[in-house]
Design an enzyme around this catalytic site. Sequence first.
Site, short mmCIF file in Angstrom:
data_model
loop_
_atom_site.label_atom_id
_atom_site.label_comp_id
_atom_site.label_asym_id
_atom_site.label_seq_id
_atom_site.Cartn_x
_atom_site.Cartn_y
_atom_site.Cartn_z
N CYS A 66 1.19 -1.15 0.20
CA CYS A 66 0.08 -0.05 -0.18
C CYS A 66 0.81 1.25 -0.14
O CYS A 66 1.67 1.36 0.93
CB CYS A 66 -0.91 0.03 1.16
SG CYS A 66 -1.95 1.50 1.43
N ARG A 69 -0.01 4.42 2.91
CA ARG A 69 0.14 4.20 4.26
C ARG A 69 0.27 5.68 5.38
O ARG A 69 0.19 5.44 6.62
CB ARG A 69 1.10 3.17 4.57
CG ARG A 69 0.56 1.82 4.17
CD ARG A 69 1.78 0.69 4.51
NE ARG A 69 2.75 0.57 3.21
CZ ARG A 69 3.87 0.15 3.63
NH1 ARG A 69 4.24 -0.36 4.70
NH2 ARG A 69 4.77 0.06 2.64
N TRP A 238 -9.09 5.75 -0.40
CA TRP A 238 -9.82 6.49 -1.47
C TRP A 238 -8.71 5.63 -2.90
O TRP A 238 -7.75 5.02 -2.42
CB TRP A 238 -9.67 7.92 -1.55
CG TRP A 238 -8.49 8.36 -0.95
CD1 TRP A 238 -7.18 8.50 -1.79
CD2 TRP A 238 -8.11 8.93 0.22
NE1 TRP A 238 -6.40 9.14 -0.88
CE2 TRP A 238 -6.91 9.28 0.33
CE3 TRP A 238 -8.90 9.03 1.41
CZ2 TRP A 238 -6.25 9.94 1.55
CZ3 TRP A 238 -8.42 9.72 2.55
CH2 TRP A 238 -6.96 10.06 2.62
N GLU A 243 -5.16 3.34 -10.55
CA GLU A 243 -5.91 2.02 -10.29
C GLU A 243 -7.00 1.93 -11.17
O GLU A 243 -7.23 0.69 -11.87
CB GLU A 243 -6.20 1.69 -8.89
CG GLU A 243 -5.25 1.77 -7.75
CD GLU A 243 -6.00 1.72 -6.42
OE1 GLU A 243 -6.22 2.74 -5.93
OE2 GLU A 243 -5.99 0.46 -6.03
N1 ARG Z 1 -6.91 -1.79 -7.08
C1 ARG Z 1 -8.23 -2.14 -6.60
C2 ARG Z 1 -9.22 -1.45 -7.43
O1 ARG Z 1 -8.68 -0.80 -8.50
C3 ARG Z 1 -8.46 -1.36 -5.13
C4 ARG Z 1 -7.35 -1.72 -4.09
C5 ARG Z 1 -7.52 -0.83 -2.94
N2 ARG Z 1 -7.01 0.60 -3.32
C6 ARG Z 1 -7.22 1.56 -2.55
N3 ARG Z 1 -6.78 2.75 -3.30
N4 ARG Z 1 -7.37 1.39 -1.28
O2 ARG Z 1 -10.48 -1.68 -7.41
#
Ligand code: ARG
Length: 363
Positions: A66, A69, A238, A243
């Site tokens: 992560c 953090r 968030w 991602e």
């Molecule tokens: N990578 C995952 C997604 O695209 C989420 C993982 C957690 N991500 C976060 N920013 N807490 O759905």
Amino acid sequence: MKHTEILWDEAKDFIDVCYQELGMESQINARLHAIKDEIDRTGSYVHTAEELEHGAKMAWRNSNRCIGRLFWQSLNVIDRRGVNTKEEVRDALFEHIEIATNGGKIKPTITIFPPEKNGEKQVEIWNHQLIRYAGYETEKGRVGDPASYELTAVCEKLGWRGKRTDFDILPLLFRMKGDGQPVWYDLPQTLVKEVPITHPDIEEFADLNLRWYGVPIIADMRLEIGGLSYNAAPFNGWYMGTEIGARNLADEKRYDMLKKAAAVMGISASLNTDLWKDQVLVELNKAVLYSYKKHGVSIVDHHTAANQFKRFEEQEQDAGRKLTGDWTWLIPPISPASTHIFHKSYDNTIVKPNYYYQDKPYQ
Ligand code: ARG
């Protein structure tokens, strides 16, 4: 070693560190005596609310993959160890979504359900995330999110029926101890904040009809604190824009949008040396960040997230703790070498408390 001996060892390690961090070292001995006694009498022990809260925060701090953090201390810990019925679990999950979404100003939140008892799960969540899109393999090709093919099929076997759009929200799916099958509940639409993806200057981006949900709430990991296993403990932060923009919408095995995005941008998608994929990725990621901002939903870009992670590294050093991390996950999927993370190495030792993968109940 007997499982109660392992439990006692893990409890000792945790209580020691936890109470030191909380400035409660004077209470360590008494608490350890009480725990020892409780394990001898009952075979297990129960965390105080304070231990649970700090343990969940430590587990975030120890999550090597992560990048977010820095904010571990601000985790909002909701203690739902008291739930007994499926309705109570359902309502706690609904409440998690509402509290975490917070009108768009996302609050990092974890809801902790009863831990495993003698290795038996009291509540078993089948969703990967509380909010996720369904996926279907049809004669006409893929619909929705291929990452959800299997779970979607399980839901439909249990009587749920998706509309077959690319963005059907899966129902909550979980099983209570003693029940053979899980139950499902559709999420009330009003609870789920979604963001339509548009681009700040390329209007045609809207024609892709892309959207994503606001809050990623991981629901299938096991939180381990002091030897106790909280197998049901959904948590969220968030999104970091990449991602969504560089993975969920871009991966060939997910929404696979790069060619279609090149088309609406009016650029040719044929020559590698044009770097059209790279160009599309940048615009797609700008669109994601712009859209979340426009709709008032918290999100962070990867440059800011890396800077925040740098501060986390310094903070951990100042606290006299060893930093652990997984380089392969910490680097962002676009422009990785533009962050400091790329240029150093990280020790990927797993420190407890932590969040762990667990076997999927279906499969
Ligand atoms: N990578 C995952 C997604 O695209 C989420 C993982 C957690 N991500 C976060 N920013 N807490 O759905």
